[in-house]
Design a protein around this motif. Structure first.
Motif, PDB file in Angstrom:
ATOM      1  N   ILE A   1       0.834  -1.212   0.000  1.00 53.64           N
ATOM      2  CA  ILE A   1       0.000   0.000   0.000  1.00 53.64           C
ATOM      3  C   ILE A   1       0.860   1.249   0.000  1.00 53.64           C
ATOM      4  O   ILE A   1       0.446   2.307  -0.462  1.00 53.64           O
ATOM      5  CB  ILE A   1      -0.957   0.001   1.219  1.00 53.64           C
ATOM      6  N   TYR A   2       2.087   1.124   0.483  1.00 51.93           N
ATOM      7  CA  TYR A   2       2.999   2.264   0.548  1.00 51.93           C
ATOM      8  C   TYR A   2       3.323   2.803  -0.847  1.00 51.93           C
ATOM      9  O   TYR A   2       3.663   3.976  -1.002  1.00 51.93           O
ATOM     10  CB  TYR A   2       4.278   1.851   1.269  1.00 51.93           C
ATOM     11  N   TYR A   3       3.189   1.943  -1.868  1.00 48.82           N
ATOM     12  CA  TYR A   3       3.503   2.368  -3.235  1.00 48.82           C
ATOM     13  C   TYR A   3       2.420   3.248  -3.840  1.00 48.82           C
ATOM     14  O   TYR A   3       2.657   3.913  -4.854  1.00 48.82           O
ATOM     15  CB  TYR A   3       3.736   1.149  -4.129  1.00 48.82           C
ATOM     16  N   ILE A   4       1.227   3.263  -3.249  1.00 53.16           N
ATOM     17  CA  ILE A   4       0.184   4.149  -3.770  1.00 53.16           C
ATOM     18  C   ILE A   4      -0.260   5.179  -2.734  1.00 53.16           C
ATOM     19  O   ILE A   4      -0.978   6.129  -3.069  1.00 53.16           O
ATOM     20  CB  ILE A   4      -1.049   3.352  -4.274  1.00 53.16           C
TER      21      ILE A   4
ATOM     22  N   ARG B   1       1.517   8.504   2.716  1.00 57.49           N
ATOM     23  CA  ARG B   1       1.263   9.523   3.744  1.00 57.49           C
ATOM     24  C   ARG B   1       1.356   8.943   5.159  1.00 57.49           C
ATOM     25  O   ARG B   1       1.579   9.664   6.113  1.00 57.49           O
ATOM     26  CB  ARG B   1      -0.111  10.162   3.517  1.00 57.49           C
ATOM     27  N   LEU B   2       1.150   7.635   5.271  1.00 55.05           N
ATOM     28  CA  LEU B   2       1.322   6.947   6.550  1.00 55.05           C
ATOM     29  C   LEU B   2       2.548   6.052   6.468  1.00 55.05           C
ATOM     30  O   LEU B   2       2.867   5.520   5.401  1.00 55.05           O
ATOM     31  CB  LEU B   2       0.083   6.107   6.881  1.00 55.05           C
ATOM     32  N   ASP B   3       3.235   5.867   7.583  1.00 47.82           N
ATOM     33  CA  ASP B   3       4.390   4.969   7.568  1.00 47.82           C
ATOM     34  C   ASP B   3       3.914   3.516   7.557  1.00 47.82           C
ATOM     35  O   ASP B   3       2.749   3.218   7.814  1.00 47.82           O
ATOM     36  CB  ASP B   3       5.290   5.235   8.780  1.00 47.82           C
ATOM     37  N   LYS B   4       4.845   2.609   7.265  1.00 45.80           N
ATOM     38  CA  LYS B   4       4.476   1.201   7.070  1.00 45.80           C
ATOM     39  C   LYS B   4       3.930   0.555   8.336  1.00 45.80           C
ATOM     40  O   LYS B   4       3.048  -0.301   8.269  1.00 45.80           O
ATOM     41  CB  LYS B   4       5.684   0.419   6.548  1.00 45.80           C
ATOM     42  N   ARG B   5       4.446   0.966   9.500  1.00 48.53           N
ATOM     43  CA  ARG B   5       3.936   0.363  10.730  1.00 48.53           C
ATOM     44  C   ARG B   5       2.484   0.769  10.989  1.00 48.53           C
ATOM     45  O   ARG B   5       1.676  -0.036  11.482  1.00 48.53           O
ATOM     46  CB  ARG B   5       4.829   0.745  11.913  1.00 48.53           C
ATOM     47  N   THR B   6       2.155   2.002  10.659  1.00 49.89           N
ATOM     48  CA  THR B   6       0.772   2.439  10.817  1.00 49.89           C
ATOM     49  C   THR B   6      -0.146   1.645   9.900  1.00 49.89           C
ATOM     50  O   THR B   6      -1.244   1.224  10.296  1.00 49.89           O
ATOM     51  CB  THR B   6       0.638   3.942  10.520  1.00 49.89           C
TER      52      THR B   6
END
Length: 416
Positions: free
Chosen positions: A161-164, A167-172
């Protein structure tokens, strides 16, 4: 004495038993009311096709995105050869597991043991055929493998999801997807994954061919190099990730048990693997051809492809599929825990969901601690899949049929 034919008949999720996947008999399968026809179409699966979709969908998950990375470690030729080798060998051991399941169930039903409210699992097969020591080994390896398999799916959700949306970090994102995946506690058994298995395989098929086509359209990057394999450590790291690709055996018995006629499972895993080859080999080979050694620094294939609507769609579909795969990995753990707390035979979906929550919490916690899934894939492949997929089933089959009389009975049984 129960007839031999009863060993073919698994639990059927009937009307009165949709909450726990227990046997509802022919009346549960044939109901002419519209609502029950709808449930039968989307909710109650038990055919050979359901098993095929479950096996194929379970094999291809986040590893689809890491196989190009493995190809950069192995080289093109080794990558293709090892996929075919591990896939076919894994299909053989899945066949051995199916033989042992039928043997165990046949013996128990001859003793008038009923499985109406009970889902048979691999460690119980080992216990019934080889004793408590084998039960402990099977339970330890399978539960550990499924635990980390579930952790990998949560980590992969946050990574993708980080690729699209960064705005939130991966842990969130892991917190968020952990809450979403926790809803799998409401899915009673593998009977009820009919529509999910179908959709999951469609999603991975789209993603695999998106990777292949997008890489070919992109073309080779300037100065592309294909130097793998360069180091022995990298070679075996890549090999273990390929090994992990075909490590779905931890749920084989549960998928068989969800079939109306488990004896027909014999070649299901092989045909599922052959289909998986059409997804994994073209996509991994195309991405490696396009980007070469750059993949050594990019474990996720999405990171090298330009952002387009198709890439975003592939990311979203993979996220949904990872939810499904999380359920596949967790459901056997749910069963084990239900048996420990003696709630396995309850028919209340809500009560079972409540009981299953303690299984999800440690998985969620581990996913937050370990934010990278690439090294975990390799570690799981090296330490767990090799035993769970290849060594334990092969040894168990050899020991069960070590006597000539047992082998003769097996030949007669499968000649029917």
């Amino acid at each position: 004495m129960v007839p031999q034919k009863q060993a073919e008949e698994a639990i059927v999720a009937g009307d009165a038993s949709v909450n726990d996947g227990t046997d509802g008999g022919e009346e549960g399968r044939v109901d002419h009311e519209p609502i029950h026809r709808f449930k039968s179409l989307f909710w109650h699966g038990g055919s050979v096709y359901d098993a095929w979709f479950s096996c194929a969908s379970n094999q291809v998950a986040q590893v689809l995105l890491t196989l190009p990375y493995s190809f950069s470690q192995l080289g093109m030729l080794s990558g293709v050869i090892l996929q075919v080798f591990y896939g076919l060998l894994g299909s053989w051991t899945a066949y051995l597991i199916s033989v042992l399941y039928v043997e165990y169930r046949t013996r128990k039903e001859k003793e008038n043991v009923s499985f109406k409210n009970h889902v048979i699992q691999w460690y119980e097969v080992l216990d019934g055929l080889l004793g408590p020591q084998w039960k402990a080994v099977g339970l330890a390896f399978n539960c550990t493998f499924l635990l980390f398999g579930s952790v990998i799916q949560l980590i992969a959700c946050a990574s993708n999801i980080y690729y699209i949306n960064d705005r939130l970090d991966k842990r969130t994102w892991t917190y968020i997807f952990g809450a979403c995946c926790a809803t799998t506690v409401f899915i009673p058994s593998f009977h009820n994954y009919r529509i999910w298995s179908f959709l999951g395989l469609g999603m991975t098929t789209f993603t695999a061919w998106y990777l292949a086509i997008a890489a070919l359209i992109h073309g080779q990057v300037d100065g592309v190099k294909h130097s793998g394999p360069t180091k022995l450590v990298l070679y075996f790291t890549g090999a273990t990730n390929v090994l992990y690709t075909f490590g779905g055996h931890a749920v084989t018995v549960e998928i068989m048990h969800a079939m109306w006629k488990p004896r027909k499972f014999k070649y299901v895993y092989l045909f599922a693997t052959i289909y998986v080859f059409t997804l994994t080999i073209p996509s991994a080979a195309a991405v490696y051809w396009a980007f070469g050694d750059q993949l050594l620094d990019h474990a996720n294939a999405f990171s090298l492809l330009p952002r387009t609507g198709f890439r975003d769609a592939a990311v979203i579909l993979m996220l949904i599929h990872q939810f499904i795969t999380f359920g596949f990995a967790c459901t056997p753990l749910y069963f084990v825990w239900e048996k420990v707390v003696r709630m396995h035979d309850t028919k209340s979906i809500c009560l079972r969901a409540l009981v299953r929550i303690p299984v999800v919490i440690p998985i969620w916690f581990l996913a937050i601690i370990f934010p990278f899934f690439g090294p975990i894939n390799s570690a799981v492949g090296a330490l767990l899949v090799s035993f769970t997929v290849y060594i334990i089933p092969s040894l168990a089959h050899m020991l069960t049929y070590r006597k000539a009389s047992a082998r003769q009975e097996l030949v007669r049984d499968f000649a029917r």
